[in-house]
Design a protein around this motif. Sequence first.
Motif, PDB file in Angstrom:
ATOM      1  N   ILE A 108      19.384 -13.246 -57.188  1.00 52.59           N
ATOM      2  CA  ILE A 108      19.206 -12.482 -58.429  1.00 52.59           C
ATOM      3  C   ILE A 108      20.035 -11.199 -58.429  1.00 52.59           C
ATOM      4  N   ASN A 109      20.507 -10.778 -57.256  1.00 56.70           N
ATOM      5  CA  ASN A 109      21.342  -9.576 -57.160  1.00 56.70           C
ATOM      6  C   ASN A 109      22.825  -9.905 -56.995  1.00 56.70           C
ATOM      7  N   ALA A 110      23.198 -11.123 -57.346  1.00 57.42           N
ATOM      8  CA  ALA A 110      24.601 -11.554 -57.201  1.00 57.42           C
ATOM      9  C   ALA A 110      25.525 -10.697 -58.059  1.00 57.42           C
ATOM     10  N   ARG A 111      26.753 -10.566 -57.596  1.00 59.12           N
ATOM     11  CA  ARG A 111      27.726  -9.786 -58.365  1.00 59.12           C
ATOM     12  C   ARG A 111      28.081 -10.485 -59.673  1.00 59.12           C
ATOM     13  N   PHE A 112      28.203 -11.811 -59.645  1.00 59.40           N
ATOM     14  CA  PHE A 112      28.620 -12.559 -60.837  1.00 59.40           C
ATOM     15  C   PHE A 112      27.486 -13.460 -61.328  1.00 59.40           C
ATOM     16  N   THR A 113      27.401 -13.562 -62.644  1.00 61.83           N
ATOM     17  CA  THR A 113      26.425 -14.456 -63.274  1.00 61.83           C
ATOM     18  C   THR A 113      27.134 -15.378 -64.250  1.00 61.83           C
TER      19      THR A 113
END
Length: 287
Positions: A108-113
């Motif tokens: 959920i804290n990924a750089r890209f979505t």
Amino acid sequence: MAAEKKSTNLMNVFICLILTFLVAIIGFSMYLTITTTSNLSSEISNLRDEVKETAKAQLTPQQFQSAVAESLEALAEKKQQENLEAKLAQYPLASEDVPEGKNIYGNINARFTMVEFSDLECPFCKRFHDTPKKIVEASKGMVNWQWKHLPLDFHNPAAKRQSIAAECVREQKGNKAFWVFLDDVFNKSRGNGQGVEDLASLVAGVGANVTEAQKCISNGSYNDKIAEDIKQATNNGINGTPATFIVDNSTGRTQLLGGAQPPQAIMAVIKRMIAEQEEQDATEASE
């Protein structure tokens, strides 16, 4: 005279011996008969007791049918649970600790979505569905995938009903069950608005309570959420599915990709965003 007397005595002795022998044989025969009869009676008695015990343990036809039905039901439940666990295991990165109301696969804290607007009755969405999942799982926490509902008008009412059902499943069973339910709908739907033959069985298949889910669908609990996703798509000029925004959460930059894009196209956008940010950082550092 003496000789005759002696002969008579010998005869009497011989007769006595014979009589004694006959008495002995008859007595032994009677003993064997009594013993055999006694053993036979004992065996019959034991057999009778065994029959009684067996009769006690035997079930009536109705009891037997009930026992068989219970066994089959228990076996079916066990098999269903095994199938569910196997399906849930296919989404190991589906955390239950997700922001309220969001459907996210991956860190959920990924750089890209990858924000995908999708329609559960769209054959192109079905074709594309594995692509974001593979990217997330290969990204080592750098990319996640967010699902947005965009049931197209010409695929309704099936598309919208299935979208609402997915949200009702998530409400009951969580984020991981939501993603499994999407898979099941794509796999079972006849597509292009024809829907699935038995939506309730898919709800039950992810362990959700069918009655509660039907109430959730009928009450329109998630109509507003679906409408908000549709409004967001419209405001961004999206009128077809699948449509995927690549979002750099560290910079706010976004790029929209339409259609069932291959993994290479998505990764090219991500790499370009990284390169642009590195270039900008280098420029700012040199000033």
